[in-house]
Every structure is written in C-alpha cells, then in structure tokens.
Scaffold this motif. Structure first.
Motif, short mmCIF file in Angstrom:
data_model
loop_
_atom_site.label_atom_id
_atom_site.label_comp_id
_atom_site.label_asym_id
_atom_site.label_seq_id
_atom_site.Cartn_x
_atom_site.Cartn_y
_atom_site.Cartn_z
N GLU A 195 0.80 -1.21 0.00
CA GLU A 195 0.00 0.00 0.00
C GLU A 195 0.85 1.28 0.00
O GLU A 195 0.37 2.33 -0.38
N MET A 196 2.09 1.17 0.44
CA MET A 196 2.91 2.36 0.65
C MET A 196 4.13 2.38 -0.28
O MET A 196 4.73 1.34 -0.56
N CYS A 197 4.48 3.58 -0.73
CA CYS A 197 5.70 3.79 -1.51
C CYS A 197 6.53 4.86 -0.81
O CYS A 197 6.00 5.89 -0.37
N VAL A 198 7.83 4.63 -0.74
CA VAL A 198 8.75 5.56 -0.09
C VAL A 198 9.74 6.06 -1.13
O VAL A 198 10.35 5.27 -1.86
N LEU A 199 9.89 7.36 -1.22
CA LEU A 199 10.81 7.96 -2.19
C LEU A 199 11.69 8.99 -1.52
O LEU A 199 11.21 9.77 -0.68
N THR A 201 11.95 13.92 -8.98
CA THR A 201 10.68 14.55 -9.36
C THR A 201 9.90 13.64 -10.31
O THR A 201 8.69 13.41 -10.13
N LEU A 202 10.58 13.10 -11.31
CA LEU A 202 9.90 12.21 -12.25
C LEU A 202 9.41 10.94 -11.56
O LEU A 202 8.29 10.48 -11.81
N THR A 253 15.12 6.29 -8.07
CA THR A 253 15.02 7.52 -8.85
C THR A 253 16.06 7.62 -9.97
O THR A 253 15.95 8.47 -10.84
N GLY A 254 17.07 6.74 -9.97
CA GLY A 254 18.14 6.82 -10.96
C GLY A 254 17.64 6.56 -12.37
O GLY A 254 16.71 5.77 -12.59
N ASP A 255 18.27 7.20 -13.37
CA ASP A 255 17.82 7.07 -14.75
C ASP A 255 18.80 6.27 -15.60
O ASP A 255 19.86 5.83 -15.13
N LEU A 256 18.47 6.10 -16.87
CA LEU A 256 19.27 5.31 -17.80
C LEU A 256 20.65 5.90 -18.01
O LEU A 256 21.65 5.17 -18.10
N SER A 257 20.74 7.21 -18.11
CA SER A 257 22.03 7.86 -18.35
C SER A 257 22.97 7.62 -17.18
O SER A 257 24.18 7.39 -17.38
N ALA A 292 12.99 0.32 -9.62
CA ALA A 292 13.65 1.48 -10.26
C ALA A 292 12.78 1.99 -11.41
O ALA A 292 12.95 1.59 -12.56
N ILE A 293 11.89 2.86 -11.10
CA ILE A 293 10.86 3.25 -12.06
C ILE A 293 11.39 4.09 -13.22
O ILE A 293 10.79 4.15 -14.29
N ASN A 294 12.55 4.74 -13.03
CA ASN A 294 13.15 5.58 -14.09
C ASN A 294 14.23 4.86 -14.87
O ASN A 294 14.90 5.48 -15.71
N ALA A 295 14.43 3.58 -14.63
CA ALA A 295 15.62 2.88 -15.14
C ALA A 295 15.77 2.92 -16.65
O ALA A 295 16.89 2.84 -17.17
N GLY A 296 14.68 3.05 -17.38
CA GLY A 296 14.76 3.02 -18.84
C GLY A 296 14.72 4.38 -19.50
O GLY A 296 14.64 4.46 -20.74
N ILE A 297 14.81 5.46 -18.72
CA ILE A 297 14.63 6.80 -19.28
C ILE A 297 15.93 7.60 -19.22
O ILE A 297 16.49 7.81 -18.14
N PRO A 298 16.46 8.05 -20.37
CA PRO A 298 17.70 8.83 -20.37
C PRO A 298 17.46 10.25 -19.86
O PRO A 298 16.34 10.76 -19.91
N LYS A 299 18.52 10.87 -19.41
CA LYS A 299 18.41 12.19 -18.78
C LYS A 299 17.80 13.23 -19.72
O LYS A 299 16.99 14.06 -19.30
#
Length: 636
Positions: A345-349, A358-359, A460-464, A482-489
């Motif tokens: 039920e809970m997410c921690v960021l 932010t993304l 929060t880390g991204d592909l770049s 890792a919800i941003n893992a596939g998105i470049p900066k």
C-alpha cells in the motif's frame, strides 16, 4: 565513409510513347545524380516508354525506339560511376516483360522482371506483360549483349552494399520479393512504380514503403511515374520517397509538372548491425541469388543527412507529448503491477528537488491516481546534508505539498559525522568516502522506513546514470523498484516539462526544478547554493545520451561516434570537446558495468535498456582497450 551510401529517387518529365523525350529527361536527372556523387538513382516503372502506352506495347516501332533509347543511355553514361535503375518493356522468349534495367558505366548489369502483374480495377497489365516469377539463371540480349535476366538478381559493390530491385505491385503483394532479397543480404531496396492517385492512397503508400523498410531492416527507395502519363482514366502524381528502417528520410512533392529528384544518405552499417542484434531476421529463409558485381561508386564525404543530437527525444512537440504520455503510462502500469503483486500500500521515495526524483514521484503519483489510492500513501523523504541547497530543499517541499503526498524530513548530517568517526574518516576530506557515506545513509533511511511502513522504496536513478555508473554502489544505485531505469536524462527533462502542462497546480515548481543545475549535492554548499554540478564532472548529458544511443542501438565504433557527434553538435561543441567526453563515456561505461549487473527491477520504456535480465549482457570486467585505441588513433 562510415557505412553511408548516397541514393536518389527521381521522377523525370514523361511523354507517353515519346522515348526520345523520356530518355533526355532521364539523362538530365542521372547526370545530376552523378554530380551529387550518388551510388544509385532510381527511376519510375516503364520510364523509357511511359507506363500508360496501352496496346502500343504490341508495336515493334515502340520497342525499336526503346532499344535506341537504351543505347543512348549507355552511350551517355560511359565513364559514370553511379548506377541507374530504369524501367522498360523487355522481350524474352516470345513474351513481354515489365522490367527494371540496372545500368552503370555504359553497360546493362542485369534485368529484373516484375513478379506480380496486377489485373484488377484500373490495372490490367496482364493484357501485355507476363510475370517473371521463377525466372532464374537466365540471360537476355539487349543492345547486342547478353546480360543476366531473372528475379534471382542482387547487385553488389564489394565491401559496401548489396541491393535488390522489385517493380510496383511486387511491394503490394502478401510477401514482396524484396523481403527475400533482404533476407539474402540486400540492405538497399528499389521499387520502380506506377501508382495512380486516388483519395487516401498517398498516405497508405508511404506507410507501405516505411513499413517494408522496417520489416526488412533496409533502406527502401520508391519512384512512381509523374503527371506526363495519360490521364484518360487515372492520374499519376509522381510520388517519390526514401525510407530507412521505418523512418521516412526524404519524400518529394506530388503533382509537379517538372522533373524532380530527391537524395538520402543511407546508413548501411547501421542496418547491418540491426539485423545482427535485433528481431528474428537471422531466422528467415535465405533464397539463392546471383550476385552481379557493381563497379566502385562514390564514397560519401560530408553526409547530407540530419543527425538528431537528441535521438531519444522526438523533435516535434506533438510527438514529444505523445512519447511522454506513453512513457508515463508504461511507468504507471509497471508500478501498479508490482504493488498489486506484493500487496503493498505504501511507496517511499527520496526527494531531492532534482529532476530524477521529481519524475519518480510524478510517475508514482500517477499510479496512485489510476489505482484510486490516497496520495498520502506516498511517503516522500527529504534528507538534507552537507551539500543540500536552499533552492532544492524548498522545491522538494513545494512539490510534495502541491501533490498532497506525505513528506518527512530527516537531516543526515549528524548521522554522517558519527559514521565518519566510526571509520576514522576526516570530514574535511571531501573524497569519494565523504560523498558515498551520504548516499548510503540516505538509502539506509529509505529502506528502513519502507520496512517500518510496510512499503517499498521507489528508485530515482535514470538510464544515463546507469550507463555512466553515476551512482553510489548500494546507495542511490539500489532500490526496491527502479521506475526511471529506462529513461535517459535528456528525455527526463521533457517528461517533467510535459507534466507541468498536465498538472498545472505544480507547474511553477516543476519549471524551477527544470531550471536547477543537475547535481548530487554531496559536496558542501556555497552560501546555500549548489557547489557540485554533475555535467562539469562527467560531461554534458546530451553528449553521453547521444553516444549511448548510437553505440548500443547500432553498434557504432568510436570513429563513427565521433563522426556522427561532430555532424550533430557542430555548432555546439568543438571536436576536441566531443572527443574528450567520448573518452570519458567509454571509460565509465566499461568500468561501471558491475553496477548494472545487479541493478534492481525497473521497466524498459524505449529501444535501449541496460538491465542484465533484458537487453544488455556484458561482463563486468570487459576491457575498453580496443575502443580507446581506435579513438586515440584518430588523433595521431
């Protein structure tokens, strides 16, 4: 050069059955192609005679004129390097064929007959022509010489490219001949066509060409006859286009009452790499073809092709919005599945007031919207430390307030100082120890808080950052999803900017976050301002994303990466700067694989991903020496 081949597609002015007129306009366009250093130029179906001759195809006078016209083309082209592909009616064994003639340097290299002869609605070609299906290993006499004839011909310039030719209806068939040509190795495909104009057909035709180029992982040039054809019952508009692997490189204008020619520099090397690394191409049926040698054509010096400096980001705003919306949907669907699966039920960021966190928060918030959950189930933690600036801390709070999520502040300063004492580190020594202690302290807080709440930590880390290894091992490198893992900066920025339009209540804070320099904020702030700027340390993300895209997507070697980057960023970075950051990219990409080898789960959103469970499998101890040697050799 670097695997590029220049091709052209042309629509000359035409007069029905006036071969002399037609030949001179073909010559003019072919000469233009020769001057522009084109390797191969394509002309329309039955271009020597005109497509709409009707029963005049039965007339010996027309065929005599066609042969004389062909002799004229061969005479004029003696000494020319470029190949021309022209259409003409051809007699063979008492039958008439609608054929493509491949010409170079005063010679006919080969003749490819049309396979599928249309006999429906406005088309009734079977009245005059027969199919070339099954004709293999044969020859035909043209202008007194025996030349290869059949549907089993491919044309090859050794070490550069292999091309195949089909005619009009062949493309519209269930399995076009060009599909088998591609499976046999042809990277360039040419179609001589006579496609009339009716409402809606233009869009479908372009889609067909682009799709075939994508399906075959090839370049596909298409040229259809123009307005000089008969308008007794139909109108021909002179559609002409060149596509590469699904992308339309160039397209001409229809309904011109004059000749036109378009050019495109095709990246054959890239296409060959796609075939090796993507899809099920290697499993396709390989048919036997005769390879007809082509004499050396032109090398491409300066490419005449747009190289997008931001290959992950669509250039048109409408397309960017569509891309952002789709990525957001993928992120939300991925997180929804994970939360439902584990009954969480809970997410921690961890919220820093920077772009990536932010993304991650926005995507998590969108997931809760879809699931109909209270956003208070999202617990954001801001953890100020030695390098936290007033601006980012304030923006983190404004963002959380605007979204109505829970916010918790945990100052990590004392905990880090205590840890320094435990391990005997001087807090005045701002080395990697000083930085990583903070990153790991923050991760520990997030993990422990998630356990306390029965939630999961959203990365929060991204592909770049994954490509460069710009993260602390077992610090911000780690999360539970890792919800941003596939998105470049470079794309992260645009998604956040798009979200400012979707969520107007937080638009102001999102725009200020976008205007904030990218920083891990691990070194002490200077009078409340950011002291550590990431791109001053590792280099511009737009360059690194460019290198990443072309190295992974098309296997581009350092020489080609530098060449492409010079072309794309010529007005932004000089060659020395590009070379410097390319070396940084290569060194970091190889040395930091160990972090990617144990990266957490996260959704793939684009064609490039670095998960060891999905797209990218690389030894953690692979050597970079070969890549650096090539890069350094260019400076000698």
């Amino acid at each position: 050069m670097y695997g590029f081949v220049r091709v052209a597609a042309a629509v000359p002015k035409v007069r029905v059955a006036n071969v002399g007129f037609n030949v001179e306009h073909i010559v003019d366009l072919w000469r233009t192609a020769e001057e522009r250093k084109v390797s191969a130029v394509l002309f329309p179906e039955l271009g020597l005679s005109g497509y709409s001759c009707g029963d005049l195809f039965y007339q010996r006078a027309l065929h005599k004129a066609v042969e004389e016209g062909l002799e004229r083309l061969l005479e004029v082209s003696k000494g020319w390097k470029s190949v021309a592909i022209v259409g003409a009616p051809v007699w063979w064994t008492g039958r008439l064929y609608n054929a493509a003639l491949v010409l170079q340097g005063g010679r006919v290299l080969g003749v490819v007959p049309k396979t599928y002869i249309p006999e429906h609605k406005e088309y009734y070609e079977k009245r005059w022509f027969v199919s070339g299906a099954g004709i293999c290993g044969e020859s035909v006499t043209l202008c007194g010489e025996e030349v290869p004839f059949g549907t089993d011909l491919l044309f090859e310039e050794k070490g550069r490219y292999l091309f195949g030719v089909e005619v009009c209806e062949d493309l519209w068939s269930v399995v076009p001949p060009s599909s088998y040509m591609a499976l046999a190795g042809a990277t360039l495909l040419f179609n001589l066509s006579a496609s009339d104009e009716i409402v809606g057909k233009s869009e479908y035709r372009a889609s067909l060409v682009a799709t075939q180029s994508a399906r075959c992982m090839a370049a596909y040039a298409y040229a259809s006859c123009g307005m000089g054809e008969s308008t007794t019952d139909v109108v021909f508009g002179g559609d002409v286009m060149i596509a590469e692997n699904g992308a339309m490189l160039e397209r001409g204008e229809r309904f011109l009452d004059e000749s036109q020619i378009i050019f495109a520099d095709v990246d054959v090397e890239r296409l060959e790499n796609f075939r090796v690394s993507e899809g099920s191409f290697a499993d396709g049926e390989i048919r036997t073809y005769r390879h007809i040698p082509v004499s050396p054509t032109f090398e491409v010096g300066t490419i005449e092709r747009k190289i997008d400096p931001h290959p992950f980001v669509p250039s048109r705003k409408s397309e960017r919005a569509k891309r952002c919306r789709e990525i957001f949907a993928i992120q939300a669907a991925a997180l929804q599945k994970r939360l439902e699966h584990i009954g969480c039920e809970m997410c921690v960021l961890g919220i820093s007031g920077g772009l990536d966190s932010t993304l991650a928060l926005l995507a998590t918030y969108r997931t809760y919207e879809i699931m109909g959950r209270d956003p208070k189930g999202i617990v954001c933690v801001t953890m100020p430390g030695f390098g936290t600036s007033e601006r980012t801390l304030k923006n983190a709070g404004r963002l959380c307030d605007g979204l109505g999520v829970a916010l918790k502040t945990v100052d990590i300063t004392e905990a880090c100082l205590a840890h320094f004492r435990q391990i005997g580190h001087d807090p005045g020594d701002h080395s990697v120890v000083f930085e990583n202690v903070q990153a790991r302290e923050r991760t520990q807080i997030l993990m422990d808080l998630a356990n306390e709440l029965g939630g999961i930590v959203i990365g929060t880390g991204d592909l770049s950052e994954a490509a460069l290894g710009w993260s602390t091992y077992n610090g911000d490198h780690m999360s539970m999803y890792a919800i941003n893992a596939g998105i470049p900066k470079t794309l992260v920025r645009y998604i956040v900017a798009w979200a400012a339009e979707v969520y107007p209540a937080i638009a102001d804070v999102l725009r200020d976050i976008l205007a904030t320099p990218v920083s891990p904020e691990l070194l002490p702030a200077r009078e409340g301002e950011i002291a550590q700027k990431t791109e001053e340390v590792v280099g511009p993300y737009e360059l690194h994303d460019f290198f990443l895209y072309h190295m992974i997507k098309s296997g581009a070697a350092p020489r080609k990466l530098l060449f492409l980057a010079r072309h794309a960023f010529g007005g932004t970075y000089d060659e020395e700067t590009i070379r410097r950051w390319l070396e940084v990219f290569l060194r970091r990409f190889f040395s930091q694989q160990f972090k990617r080898s144990c990266m957490p789960d996260g959704p793939k959103v684009g064609t490039i991903a670095l998960s060891p469970r999905g797209d990218w499998r690389m030894p953690s101890d692979a050597e970079v020496a070969v890549w650096l040697e090539e890069l350094h050799s260019m400076a000698r």
